[in-house]
Design an enzyme around this catalytic site. Structure first.
Site, PDB file in Angstrom:
ATOM      1  N   THR A  15     -55.742 -44.719  53.352  1.00  0.00           N
ATOM      2  CA  THR A  15     -56.778 -44.334  54.328  1.00  0.00           C
ATOM      3  C   THR A  15     -56.426 -42.983  54.955  1.00  0.00           C
ATOM      4  O   THR A  15     -57.286 -42.103  55.097  1.00  0.00           O
ATOM      5  CB  THR A  15     -56.878 -45.404  55.443  1.00  0.00           C
ATOM      6  N   ARG A  22     -60.623 -35.221  54.036  1.00  0.00           N
ATOM      7  CA  ARG A  22     -61.954 -34.922  54.599  1.00  0.00           C
ATOM      8  C   ARG A  22     -61.849 -33.900  55.739  1.00  0.00           C
ATOM      9  O   ARG A  22     -62.768 -33.136  55.976  1.00  0.00           O
ATOM     10  CB  ARG A  22     -62.626 -36.212  55.111  1.00  0.00           C
ATOM     11  N   CYS A  43     -55.539 -58.391  50.947  1.00  0.00           N
ATOM     12  CA  CYS A  43     -56.226 -59.532  51.544  1.00  0.00           C
ATOM     13  C   CYS A  43     -56.914 -60.405  50.490  1.00  0.00           C
ATOM     14  O   CYS A  43     -57.222 -61.570  50.750  1.00  0.00           O
ATOM     15  CB  CYS A  43     -57.246 -59.046  52.570  1.00  0.00           C
ATOM     16  N   THR A 275     -44.312 -40.628  66.113  1.00  0.00           N
ATOM     17  CA  THR A 275     -43.001 -41.196  66.432  1.00  0.00           C
ATOM     18  C   THR A 275     -42.313 -40.250  67.428  1.00  0.00           C
ATOM     19  O   THR A 275     -42.929 -39.278  67.882  1.00  0.00           O
ATOM     20  CB  THR A 275     -42.125 -41.311  65.166  1.00  0.00           C
ATOM     21  N   TYR A 281     -45.519 -39.251  61.825  1.00  0.00           N
ATOM     22  CA  TYR A 281     -46.429 -40.265  62.345  1.00  0.00           C
ATOM     23  C   TYR A 281     -46.116 -41.593  61.664  1.00  0.00           C
ATOM     24  O   TYR A 281     -45.561 -41.617  60.561  1.00  0.00           O
ATOM     25  CB  TYR A 281     -47.888 -39.877  62.045  1.00  0.00           C
ATOM     26  N   ALA A 282     -46.480 -42.687  62.281  1.00  0.00           N
ATOM     27  CA  ALA A 282     -46.309 -43.993  61.620  1.00  0.00           C
ATOM     28  C   ALA A 282     -47.485 -44.885  61.979  1.00  0.00           C
ATOM     29  O   ALA A 282     -48.003 -44.831  63.111  1.00  0.00           O
ATOM     30  CB  ALA A 282     -44.988 -44.636  62.032  1.00  0.00           C
ATOM     31  N   TYR A 428     -82.008 -64.004  67.945  1.00  0.00           N
ATOM     32  CA  TYR A 428     -82.345 -65.413  67.718  1.00  0.00           C
ATOM     33  C   TYR A 428     -83.651 -65.578  66.944  1.00  0.00           C
ATOM     34  O   TYR A 428     -84.670 -64.988  67.277  1.00  0.00           O
ATOM     35  CB  TYR A 428     -82.454 -66.175  69.057  1.00  0.00           C
ATOM     36  N   LYS A 436     -80.464 -70.191  73.551  1.00  0.00           N
ATOM     37  CA  LYS A 436     -79.180 -70.161  74.257  1.00  0.00           C
ATOM     38  C   LYS A 436     -78.127 -70.158  73.168  1.00  0.00           C
ATOM     39  O   LYS A 436     -77.765 -71.213  72.631  1.00  0.00           O
ATOM     40  CB  LYS A 436     -79.007 -71.413  75.123  1.00  0.00           C
TER      41      LYS A 436
HETATM   42  P1  FAD Z   1     -49.306 -52.122  53.177  1.00  0.00           P
HETATM   43  O1  FAD Z   1     -50.744 -52.181  52.930  1.00  0.00           O
HETATM   44  O2  FAD Z   1     -48.489 -53.309  52.845  1.00  0.00           O
HETATM   45  O3  FAD Z   1     -48.738 -50.897  52.364  1.00  0.00           O
HETATM   46  C1  FAD Z   1     -47.393 -50.536  52.442  1.00  0.00           C
HETATM   47  C2  FAD Z   1     -46.967 -49.920  51.103  1.00  0.00           C
HETATM   48  O4  FAD Z   1     -45.868 -49.091  51.338  1.00  0.00           O
HETATM   49  C3  FAD Z   1     -46.489 -50.978  50.127  1.00  0.00           C
HETATM   50  O5  FAD Z   1     -47.275 -50.943  48.943  1.00  0.00           O
HETATM   51  C4  FAD Z   1     -45.047 -50.607  49.851  1.00  0.00           C
HETATM   52  O6  FAD Z   1     -44.700 -50.772  48.486  1.00  0.00           O
HETATM   53  C5  FAD Z   1     -45.014 -49.153  50.226  1.00  0.00           C
HETATM   54  N1  FAD Z   1     -43.689 -48.671  50.639  1.00  0.00           N
HETATM   55  C6  FAD Z   1     -42.856 -49.250  51.541  1.00  0.00           C
HETATM   56  N2  FAD Z   1     -41.753 -48.516  51.704  1.00  0.00           N
HETATM   57  C7  FAD Z   1     -41.859 -47.473  50.873  1.00  0.00           C
HETATM   58  C8  FAD Z   1     -41.030 -46.363  50.585  1.00  0.00           C
HETATM   59  N3  FAD Z   1     -39.858 -46.190  51.184  1.00  0.00           N
HETATM   60  N4  FAD Z   1     -41.465 -45.464  49.673  1.00  0.00           N
HETATM   61  C9  FAD Z   1     -42.650 -45.608  49.056  1.00  0.00           C
HETATM   62  N5  FAD Z   1     -43.476 -46.640  49.286  1.00  0.00           N
HETATM   63  C10 FAD Z   1     -43.090 -47.544  50.198  1.00  0.00           C
HETATM   64  N6  FAD Z   1     -55.057 -58.462  57.044  1.00  0.00           N
HETATM   65  C11 FAD Z   1     -56.276 -58.691  57.570  1.00  0.00           C
HETATM   66  O7  FAD Z   1     -56.651 -58.017  58.526  1.00  0.00           O
HETATM   67  N7  FAD Z   1     -57.091 -59.648  57.045  1.00  0.00           N
HETATM   68  C12 FAD Z   1     -56.725 -60.391  55.974  1.00  0.00           C
HETATM   69  O8  FAD Z   1     -57.497 -61.241  55.506  1.00  0.00           O
HETATM   70  C13 FAD Z   1     -55.450 -60.179  55.411  1.00  0.00           C
HETATM   71  N8  FAD Z   1     -55.034 -60.920  54.364  1.00  0.00           N
HETATM   72  C14 FAD Z   1     -53.826 -60.649  53.803  1.00  0.00           C
HETATM   73  C15 FAD Z   1     -53.420 -61.376  52.692  1.00  0.00           C
HETATM   74  C16 FAD Z   1     -52.198 -61.133  52.098  1.00  0.00           C
HETATM   75  C17 FAD Z   1     -51.779 -61.943  50.919  1.00  0.00           C
HETATM   76  C18 FAD Z   1     -51.367 -60.099  52.614  1.00  0.00           C
HETATM   77  C19 FAD Z   1     -50.057 -59.805  51.974  1.00  0.00           C
HETATM   78  C20 FAD Z   1     -51.753 -59.364  53.725  1.00  0.00           C
HETATM   79  C21 FAD Z   1     -52.980 -59.636  54.321  1.00  0.00           C
HETATM   80  N9  FAD Z   1     -53.399 -58.924  55.446  1.00  0.00           N
HETATM   81  C22 FAD Z   1     -54.632 -59.176  55.990  1.00  0.00           C
HETATM   82  C23 FAD Z   1     -52.539 -57.934  56.088  1.00  0.00           C
HETATM   83  C24 FAD Z   1     -52.878 -56.533  55.635  1.00  0.00           C
HETATM   84  O9  FAD Z   1     -52.916 -56.491  54.239  1.00  0.00           O
HETATM   85  C25 FAD Z   1     -51.846 -55.584  56.178  1.00  0.00           C
HETATM   86  O10 FAD Z   1     -51.883 -55.649  57.577  1.00  0.00           O
HETATM   87  C26 FAD Z   1     -52.092 -54.152  55.764  1.00  0.00           C
HETATM   88  O11 FAD Z   1     -52.068 -54.048  54.374  1.00  0.00           O
HETATM   89  C27 FAD Z   1     -51.016 -53.250  56.368  1.00  0.00           C
HETATM   90  O12 FAD Z   1     -51.156 -51.952  55.895  1.00  0.00           O
HETATM   91  P2  FAD Z   1     -49.881 -51.030  55.737  1.00  0.00           P
HETATM   92  O13 FAD Z   1     -50.362 -49.723  55.188  1.00  0.00           O
HETATM   93  O14 FAD Z   1     -49.097 -51.020  56.978  1.00  0.00           O
HETATM   94  O15 FAD Z   1     -48.970 -51.761  54.670  1.00  0.00           O
END
Ligand code: FAD
Length: 722
Positions: A15, A22, A43, A275, A281-282, A428, A436
């Site tokens: 994202t 963009r 998800c 950070t 940024y994180a 409704y 209601k």
């Molecule tokens: P992620 O999307 O997990 O992406 C992190 C990526 O960083 C990973 O692919 C990892 O390999 C990579 N990475 C890590 N360290 C390094 C590194 N040092 N170098 C290179 N790459 C690295 N949330 C909802 O809101 N609704 C839901 O229904 C839902 N269902 C879920 C179902 C499942 C099975 C899972 C696992 C999660 C679900 N979640 C859901 C949670 C949601 O997917 C996460 O909150 C979201 O993906 C977090 O985004 P993120 O970018 O922080 O981490």
């Protein structure tokens, strides 16, 4: 030209990359991902295992090729960021295919490394057949195992979102599932009353629940066969174990770069997602956030927040004054036919943080009962006792839960009060809602409490209250409902009789009044108060009382009442299969149909009784109802009234029962002295229409329970009939 490097290529990372492009067409954007896939739908993983999402490729929301073509992003998979040289503004990267390392310059760095599944330190967690679910390869491994056809039993450790989604999806695949949860309830984001409704539904769907029990060890007793031992000593055989006990932030890279972390290892950021180093940024699961309701630091690993944080980071990097408002944990989960959703805080968090609150539980229909398909929806609100500010909301039901929780999430986020919910103008028309709306009703009840019109008693406070000899409990439901079940030591006076029988209630006591859901009890509470009584209303009524007081776990125990197979007595050869017997009976005389959907207890039972009266002995009736108590009630009713329940089942919140009218209705025998033990005579002498109508309701209730009822009308009673 700026160079932006992003670590992590899924929710937050992909994202941020797209948003950066963009906002900055000139920049060089490099997306590093350790795994083989980027931008996949985590998800959706449980649903592909369950074959609800059949096409695996559908989970790949984007690919490196698409991101390169559309956004000119340099996507590098199987590349792990292993260090950050902050002084040089470089990331050290290891190519996982060649094991070579190289350095990348950055002007701005975004970390979105996510979280990893927690694996508890108990023996056997590394045995073959034990999995976690976080990525596409994890999903592939679990699915391949299930596809091989040798998984009959699975144990899921952890009753959170992923655990329950896996319970449902493995059940779809024909696997017998046990969920083990250390807490006394699944879904700890919810209050117990709401979780208990999920427990009941899980049990009804054949899931075994071991609540308040921990994983102690896993043993491989034979290749592919595991034994899971719990802290209680219970042992469960399993072909597959899924560990779903939570996640831990992937913050080692940040820690090695001396970026400050929170107490549970989450990366600390400001409102712009920066950070301690302004060039780093994180976002996402790896960071600590502020909960806007409690103001406390927390971590909430959800996809929506990760996406919004990524957008804010990208905006801030490219010069916008964009700021994050915190995460309040709005979330939703499908648990078989039920949906449960929450927003804001729950009771446990508020208690822990010492924040005063009040709460209310309401059961409404998702749309008006007279339009087909209405199903019940339960809302719990948490709000400030002084100004009624909403602190949290939880919703559970079969339909339109997403609609209600989204309205409530907006209300909580906007700082609205329960009084504002009374005024919400929601859409409704009969197929969709009610004049209601369920959300308005939740607001009415909570606001009534704050205005002092009602005193709500929470079900968990009932035992303590009832310890006092000054407190009595009053059941104002019908005879039929009372006979099906009631709270011990309650006094029973149906609501339609209470005005006439006030002298039976002591004025010295405080009375906790209850009905099925709280509506009739509220009317009676108001009436009692205006007659000088001290009265309170049991929030959520008997429906909530019943669901929280039944046994929640069902492992190692015979099934509790609700999920017990209904004993069906059929007069056919003992070895004829049940389904064939039912088909034979139905083919003799096709079943009549009765739609009792949208009616709340005792409506469905009354409708069945009325219909059965028009039928001949031996005829069958197929009833569909949405009142969740109907499954149990119809069994008890049939047994008491000499009719036969041939079949009962439940799908998507609709309970279907097949009944056969008994050839002999309960006999009324005259005892010595001419007393009819099962007979009731009612003398209607009031000229008040309300009273006359009430007497018909009571007479119906008694007749529905097999009593012979005579109604005697005096002059005034007859006048009103005329
Ligand atoms: P992620 O999307 O997990 O992406 C992190 C990526 O960083 C990973 O692919 C990892 O390999 C990579 N990475 C890590 N360290 C390094 C590194 N040092 N170098 C290179 N790459 C690295 N949330 C909802 O809101 N609704 C839901 O229904 C839902 N269902 C879920 C179902 C499942 C099975 C899972 C696992 C999660 C679900 N979640 C859901 C949670 C949601 O997917 C996460 O909150 C979201 O993906 C977090 O985004 P993120 O970018 O922080 O981490």
């Amino acid at each position: 030209m700026s160079t932006y490097v992003i670590v992590g290529g899924v929710a937050g990372g992909a994202t941020a990359a797209a948003r950066l492009r963009r906002m900055d067409e000139q920049a060089q954007i490099i997306l590093l991902e350790r795994g083989p896939y980027v931008s996949f739908a985590n998800c959706g993983l449980p649903y592909h295992i369950g074959e609800v999402i059949q096409d695996r490729e559908a989970l790949l929301v984007s690919t490196p090729e698409k991101l390169a073509a559309e956004f000119a992003i340099d996507v590098r998979t199987e590349q792990e960021a292993i260090a950050i040289d902050r002084a040089a503004r470089q990331v050290v990267v290891r190519d996982l295919r060649t094991a070579e390392t190289y350095r990348l310059d950055y002007d701005k760095l975004i970390l979105s490394p996510g979280a990893r599944s927690v694996v508890p330190p108990v023996p056997g967690v590394d045995a073959p057949g034990v999995y976690t679910l976080r990525s596409i390869p994890d999903m592939d491994a679990i699915k391949a195992r299930v596809d091989a056809g040798d998984v009959q039993q699975a144990v899921i450790v952890g009753g959170g979102f992923i655990g329950l989604e896996m319970a449902e999806n493995l059940s779809h695949r024909g696997v017998a599932v046990t969920v083990v949860e250390m807490a006394p309830q699944v879904m700890t984001a919810f209050d117990f009353e709401i979780a208990a409704m999920l427990h009941r539904h899980l049990r009804e769907k054949g899931v075994r629940l071991a609540l308040g029990d921990g994983l102690q060890q896993i043993e491989e007793r034979a290749p592919g066969q595991l034994t899971v031992t719990l802290a209680s000593g219970n042992q469960i055989p399993a072909d597959l174990v899924i560990l779903a006990i939570g996640v831990r932030p992937e913050s080692e890279l940040a820690a090695r770069a001396d970026l400050p972390l929170g107490p549970r290892g989450h990366i600390l950021v400001n409102e712009h997602m920066q950070t301690a180093d302004p060039d780093i940024y994180a976002v996402g699961d790896a960071i600590q956030v502020i909960h806007p309701i409690t103001g406390a630091a927390t971590a909430i690993p959800l996809a929506g927040p990760a996406n919004r944080q990524a957008r804010i980071a990208a905006d801030h990097i490219t010069g916008k004054d964009s700021a994050y408002r915190g995460t309040m944990g709005t979330s939703i989960v499908k648990v078989f036919d039920l949906t449960a959703a929450c927003t804001g805080t729950n009771s446990q968090t508020l208690e822990k943080q010492g924040i005063p609150f009040l709460s209310s539980i309401t059961h409404s229909n998702d749309h008006v009962g007279y339009y087909p398909g209405a199903t019940p929806q339960t809302i719990k609100l948490l709000y400030a006792p002084d100004d009624g500010k909403l602190l949290g909301a939880q919703v559970v039901g079969y339909n339109a839960v997403d609609r209600s929780i989204d309205a409530l999430a907006v209300a909580v986020q906007a700082g609205m009060t329960v009084y504002d919910l009374e005024h919400l103008e929601l859409a409704y028309a009969p197929p969709y809602g009610a004049a209601k709306d369920a959300v308005n009703i939740a607001g009415f009840v909570a606001a009534n409490q704050l205005r002092g019109d009602t005193d709500l008693v929470q079900v968990q406070d009932l035992p303590r209250l009832l310890e006092s000899p000054d407190v009595g409990i009053l059941d104002v439901r019908t005879d039929a409902e009372w006979q099906i079940g009631h709270i011990p030591n309650a006094v029973h006076i149906p609501n339609t009789q209470l005005r006439a029988r006030l002298n039976e209630l002591s004025q010295d006591k405080r009375w906790v009044v209850y009905c099925a859901i709280g509506r009739r009890a509220y009317v009676m509470e108001r009436m009692l108060k205006q007659h000088g009584y001290r009265a309170m209303n049991l929030s959520g009524g008997y429906n909530t009382y019943r669901v929280v007081t039944e046994p929640q776990s069902n492992i190692g125990q015979p099934p509790a009442d609700d999920e017990a197979p209904i004993a069906i007595q059929l007069p056919q050869a003992a070895n004829t299969p049940q389904k064939e017997i039912v088909a034979m009976i139905e083919s003799e005389t096709p079943a009549l149909e009765l739609n009792a959907c949208g009616l709340q207890c005792p409506g469905p039972i009354m409708a069945v009784y009325k219909k059965m009266q028009e039928m001949q002995p031996g005829q069958t009736l197929r009833v569909v109802a949405t009142d969740p108590g109907f499954k149990r009630d119809v069994a008890a009713w049939a047994e008491r009234t000499g009719n036969t329940l041939l079949e009962v089942g439940q799908t998507n919140g609709h309970i279907t029962a097949l009944l056969r009218k008994g050839s002999t209705q309960p006999q009324v025998t005259v005892q010595e002295g001419g007393v009819l033990p099962n007979a009731k005579t009612m003398v209607v002498f009031s000229g008040d229409l309300d009273h006359a109508l009430a007497s018909f309701v009571i007479a119906n209730g008694a007749a529905a329970m097999g009593k012979q009822v005579t109604m005697f009308f005096t002059f005034w009673g007859l006048n009103i009939l005329r």
